[in-house]
Write a protein that holds these residues in place. Sequence first.
Motif, PDB file in Angstrom:
ATOM      1  N   ALA A   1       0.808  -1.217   0.000  1.00 23.67           N
ATOM      2  CA  ALA A   1       0.000   0.000   0.000  1.00 23.67           C
ATOM      3  C   ALA A   1       0.842   1.268   0.000  1.00 23.67           C
ATOM      4  O   ALA A   1       0.322   2.359  -0.261  1.00 23.67           O
ATOM      5  N   GLU A   2       2.128   1.141   0.278  1.00 20.41           N
ATOM      6  CA  GLU A   2       2.991   2.311   0.450  1.00 20.41           C
ATOM      7  C   GLU A   2       2.922   3.328  -0.696  1.00 20.41           C
ATOM      8  O   GLU A   2       2.799   4.535  -0.441  1.00 20.41           O
ATOM      9  N   PRO A   3       2.977   2.919  -1.977  1.00 22.48           N
ATOM     10  CA  PRO A   3       2.889   3.934  -3.036  1.00 22.48           C
ATOM     11  C   PRO A   3       1.597   4.750  -2.970  1.00 22.48           C
ATOM     12  O   PRO A   3       1.610   5.949  -3.259  1.00 22.48           O
ATOM     13  N   ALA A   4       0.497   4.121  -2.584  1.00 25.03           N
ATOM     14  CA  ALA A   4      -0.766   4.865  -2.466  1.00 25.03           C
ATOM     15  C   ALA A   4      -0.703   5.828  -1.284  1.00 25.03           C
ATOM     16  O   ALA A   4      -1.057   7.006  -1.415  1.00 25.03           O
TER      17      ALA A   4
ATOM     18  N   ILE B   1      -3.556   8.589  -0.291  1.00 28.92           N
ATOM     19  CA  ILE B   1      -4.765   7.777  -0.434  1.00 28.92           C
ATOM     20  C   ILE B   1      -4.500   6.383   0.114  1.00 28.92           C
ATOM     21  O   ILE B   1      -3.354   5.972   0.262  1.00 28.92           O
ATOM     22  N   THR B   2      -5.574   5.682   0.394  1.00 31.47           N
ATOM     23  CA  THR B   2      -5.447   4.294   0.830  1.00 31.47           C
ATOM     24  C   THR B   2      -5.370   3.398  -0.404  1.00 31.47           C
ATOM     25  O   THR B   2      -5.686   3.833  -1.528  1.00 31.47           O
ATOM     26  N   LEU B   3      -4.990   2.159  -0.195  1.00 30.19           N
ATOM     27  CA  LEU B   3      -4.957   1.215  -1.303  1.00 30.19           C
ATOM     28  C   LEU B   3      -6.362   0.994  -1.865  1.00 30.19           C
ATOM     29  O   LEU B   3      -6.543   0.889  -3.087  1.00 30.19           O
ATOM     30  N   ASP B   4      -7.366   0.951  -0.990  1.00 33.80           N
ATOM     31  CA  ASP B   4      -8.754   0.806  -1.460  1.00 33.80           C
ATOM     32  C   ASP B   4      -9.158   1.994  -2.333  1.00 33.80           C
ATOM     33  O   ASP B   4      -9.849   1.823  -3.345  1.00 33.80           O
ATOM     34  N   GLU B   5      -8.744   3.198  -1.932  1.00 32.36           N
ATOM     35  CA  GLU B   5      -9.053   4.378  -2.748  1.00 32.36           C
ATOM     36  C   GLU B   5      -8.330   4.305  -4.094  1.00 32.36           C
ATOM     37  O   GLU B   5      -8.902   4.669  -5.128  1.00 32.36           O
ATOM     38  N   PHE B   6      -7.094   3.819  -4.093  1.00 34.16           N
ATOM     39  CA  PHE B   6      -6.376   3.651  -5.361  1.00 34.16           C
ATOM     40  C   PHE B   6      -7.156   2.713  -6.287  1.00 34.16           C
ATOM     41  O   PHE B   6      -7.307   2.992  -7.475  1.00 34.16           O
TER      42      PHE B   6
END
Length: 165
Positions: free
Chosen positions: A27-30, A35-40
């Motif tokens: 999830a780090e790049p998001a 943003i969160t990974l879910d938002e990505f």
Amino acid sequence: MNEDMEFFDRFSHMYLHGFKNLADMFAEPATEHGITLDEFYILYDIAEAKGKIRLMDIAETHGVTRSAISRLIGRLLRKDYLYQEAEDHDRRNKVLKLTPEGARVEHVVFSELLQRNRVWRQMFSSAKQYQTLDLVEEFMDKFVNENAGKQSQKTSFAEDNRAEA
């Protein structure tokens, strides 16, 4: 140590020190872009959509409720990464679209995730990556997915009743 305890200890260690760290690392790049990974994944779904995409479409593909996806979309709307456009034939239906900034963030995060996977592939071959994914998918299908869990409970209950008889 008996087999049950050995498995429990290893699984617990993997969960506490592996799965959580892996999720954070992926999830780090998001998160670096606020943003969160879910938002990505919402931004990604909209970017990749071959036509109109609505809130309900995203809720369905993510396997979550409309209210859960509404909260995430609300955050993306407030960050000005998305906007909603009413459909001509039914103004109550809103189509989701990326703003230029939302498209930029989606592209940057996606590119960083692909680059991260390329680095991983150098350390852990593509064949091993797919082998690992196949094994995890099989485990999920048998023990984690909603229907598998219900089936396991039914089987266990039936087995318990036979044992008592």
